[in-house]
Write a protein that holds these residues in place. Sequence first.
Motif, PDB file in Angstrom:
ATOM      1  N   GLU A 174       1.636  -3.653  -0.934  1.00 43.64           N
ATOM      2  CA  GLU A 174       0.523  -3.037  -1.676  1.00 43.64           C
ATOM      3  C   GLU A 174      -0.388  -4.088  -2.289  1.00 43.64           C
ATOM      4  O   GLU A 174      -1.616  -4.018  -2.156  1.00 43.64           O
ATOM      5  CB  GLU A 174       1.074  -2.116  -2.758  1.00 43.64           C
ATOM      6  N   ILE A 175       0.198  -5.068  -2.957  1.00 43.20           N
ATOM      7  CA  ILE A 175      -0.609  -6.103  -3.594  1.00 43.20           C
ATOM      8  C   ILE A 175      -1.320  -6.952  -2.539  1.00 43.20           C
ATOM      9  O   ILE A 175      -2.506  -7.279  -2.676  1.00 43.20           O
ATOM     10  CB  ILE A 175       0.262  -6.981  -4.513  1.00 43.20           C
ATOM     11  N   ALA A 176      -0.603  -7.301  -1.478  1.00 43.30           N
ATOM     12  CA  ALA A 176      -1.205  -8.107  -0.414  1.00 43.30           C
ATOM     13  C   ALA A 176      -2.388  -7.381   0.209  1.00 43.30           C
ATOM     14  O   ALA A 176      -3.441  -7.978   0.486  1.00 43.30           O
ATOM     15  CB  ALA A 176      -0.157  -8.440   0.641  1.00 43.30           C
ATOM     16  N   LEU A 183      11.100   1.542   3.473  1.00 43.88           N
ATOM     17  CA  LEU A 183      10.873   0.243   2.857  1.00 43.88           C
ATOM     18  C   LEU A 183      11.466   0.201   1.451  1.00 43.88           C
ATOM     19  O   LEU A 183      11.505   1.206   0.761  1.00 43.88           O
ATOM     20  CB  LEU A 183       9.372  -0.061   2.791  1.00 43.88           C
ATOM     21  N   THR A 184      11.918  -0.981   1.044  1.00 39.95           N
ATOM     22  CA  THR A 184      12.447  -1.142  -0.309  1.00 39.95           C
ATOM     23  C   THR A 184      11.303  -1.218  -1.305  1.00 39.95           C
ATOM     24  O   THR A 184      10.136  -1.430  -0.933  1.00 39.95           O
ATOM     25  CB  THR A 184      13.296  -2.418  -0.413  1.00 39.95           C
ATOM     26  N   GLU A 191      -1.057 -17.592  -4.072  1.00 42.48           N
ATOM     27  CA  GLU A 191      -1.608 -16.700  -5.087  1.00 42.48           C
ATOM     28  C   GLU A 191      -0.849 -15.377  -5.134  1.00 42.48           C
ATOM     29  O   GLU A 191      -0.629 -14.808  -6.206  1.00 42.48           O
ATOM     30  CB  GLU A 191      -3.090 -16.446  -4.802  1.00 42.48           C
ATOM     31  N   LEU A 192      -0.434 -14.894  -3.957  1.00 45.97           N
ATOM     32  CA  LEU A 192       0.344 -13.665  -3.904  1.00 45.97           C
ATOM     33  C   LEU A 192       1.686 -13.850  -4.594  1.00 45.97           C
ATOM     34  O   LEU A 192       2.137 -12.976  -5.350  1.00 45.97           O
ATOM     35  CB  LEU A 192       0.547 -13.254  -2.440  1.00 45.97           C
ATOM     36  N   ALA A 193       2.320 -14.991  -4.376  1.00 48.74           N
ATOM     37  CA  ALA A 193       3.602 -15.284  -5.022  1.00 48.74           C
ATOM     38  C   ALA A 193       3.435 -15.390  -6.530  1.00 48.74           C
ATOM     39  O   ALA A 193       4.276 -14.893  -7.295  1.00 48.74           O
ATOM     40  CB  ALA A 193       4.181 -16.578  -4.453  1.00 48.74           C
ATOM     41  N   ASP A 194       2.345 -16.013  -6.970  1.00 49.53           N
ATOM     42  CA  ASP A 194       2.101 -16.141  -8.404  1.00 49.53           C
ATOM     43  C   ASP A 194       1.918 -14.778  -9.056  1.00 49.53           C
ATOM     44  O   ASP A 194       2.415 -14.535 -10.171  1.00 49.53           O
ATOM     45  CB  ASP A 194       0.856 -17.003  -8.643  1.00 49.53           C
ATOM     46  N   GLU A 195       1.191 -13.881  -8.387  1.00 54.17           N
ATOM     47  CA  GLU A 195       0.957 -12.558  -8.961  1.00 54.17           C
ATOM     48  C   GLU A 195       2.248 -11.752  -9.057  1.00 54.17           C
ATOM     49  O   GLU A 195       2.446 -10.984 -10.003  1.00 54.17           O
ATOM     50  CB  GLU A 195      -0.085 -11.795  -8.141  1.00 54.17           C
ATOM     51  N   LEU A 196       3.135 -11.927  -8.079  1.00 53.29           N
ATOM     52  CA  LEU A 196       4.418 -11.218  -8.095  1.00 53.29           C
ATOM     53  C   LEU A 196       5.463 -11.946  -8.931  1.00 53.29           C
ATOM     54  O   LEU A 196       6.547 -11.412  -9.168  1.00 53.29           O
ATOM     55  CB  LEU A 196       4.935 -11.047  -6.665  1.00 53.29           C
ATOM     56  N   LEU A 239       7.525  -2.655  -0.642  1.00 52.36           N
ATOM     57  CA  LEU A 239       6.338  -1.856  -0.920  1.00 52.36           C
ATOM     58  C   LEU A 239       5.399  -2.578  -1.878  1.00 52.36           C
ATOM     59  O   LEU A 239       4.175  -2.554  -1.703  1.00 52.36           O
ATOM     60  CB  LEU A 239       6.742  -0.498  -1.506  1.00 52.36           C
ATOM     61  N   ALA A 240       5.979  -3.224  -2.898  1.00 54.45           N
ATOM     62  CA  ALA A 240       5.171  -3.923  -3.900  1.00 54.45           C
ATOM     63  C   ALA A 240       4.389  -5.065  -3.270  1.00 54.45           C
ATOM     64  O   ALA A 240       3.186  -5.229  -3.506  1.00 54.45           O
ATOM     65  CB  ALA A 240       6.065  -4.439  -5.028  1.00 54.45           C
TER      66      ALA A 240
END
Length: 216
Positions: free
Chosen positions: A166-168, A157-158, A184-189, A162-163
Amino acid sequence: MGKIHREMDDIRSIELDNAFYVEDGTWIESLTVASNTAFDPETVLEGISGASLYYSSEIPTASDEIGIHRLTLLATESYPFILSLVLRQEAIPNRIVLQNGVFEIVTTTRDWNQFRSMADEIQETLGEFELLSVTQDKEPGEPLDSGRLKEVLVSKLTDEQLAVLEIAYNRGYFHVPREMSATELADELDVAQSTVSERLRTAERTLLEIIYGSRE
């Protein structure tokens, strides 16, 4: 393990580092294979039905006469498979090595009765069982070597995939019901929602290809 052992003339040992059951007798297996001579894992597996190589890495040694490879493969194991016999009795497999045609197994069981049941099934299905030693310990020990297979999977995985995984995972995106939305996931990333969706789908597809193989 046994098929590889029979296919190679100069085999020293095969250790089952980890295994993940897929379905219908198919496993993802992480193995460490040592031979008295250098060998090509792809060539070895070409002659074995029901086995496909996913990843291999050569382990450096001080001797040119010893070849050691760490392999991850998708393999169909016919009954009786030694690991499945151990797991059927709810024992913890700590170490499984095949050497000179003989399996050496270290397992943890709750008590003597559970151990006896496992030993009886192994002897009944494989024809022979020899107890080398028994120790009593409050700590059960680690089940095989879980880190190696995880290392292989992660290597495919890139960093971006991975990021997002992991956050999800940590924020509950995969929970039922979800504890975090895609927005919300997009906002955090700090990326677009479409980017998050693309990275998740690509990462999930990569992991599924490990299990089921490529569709192409």
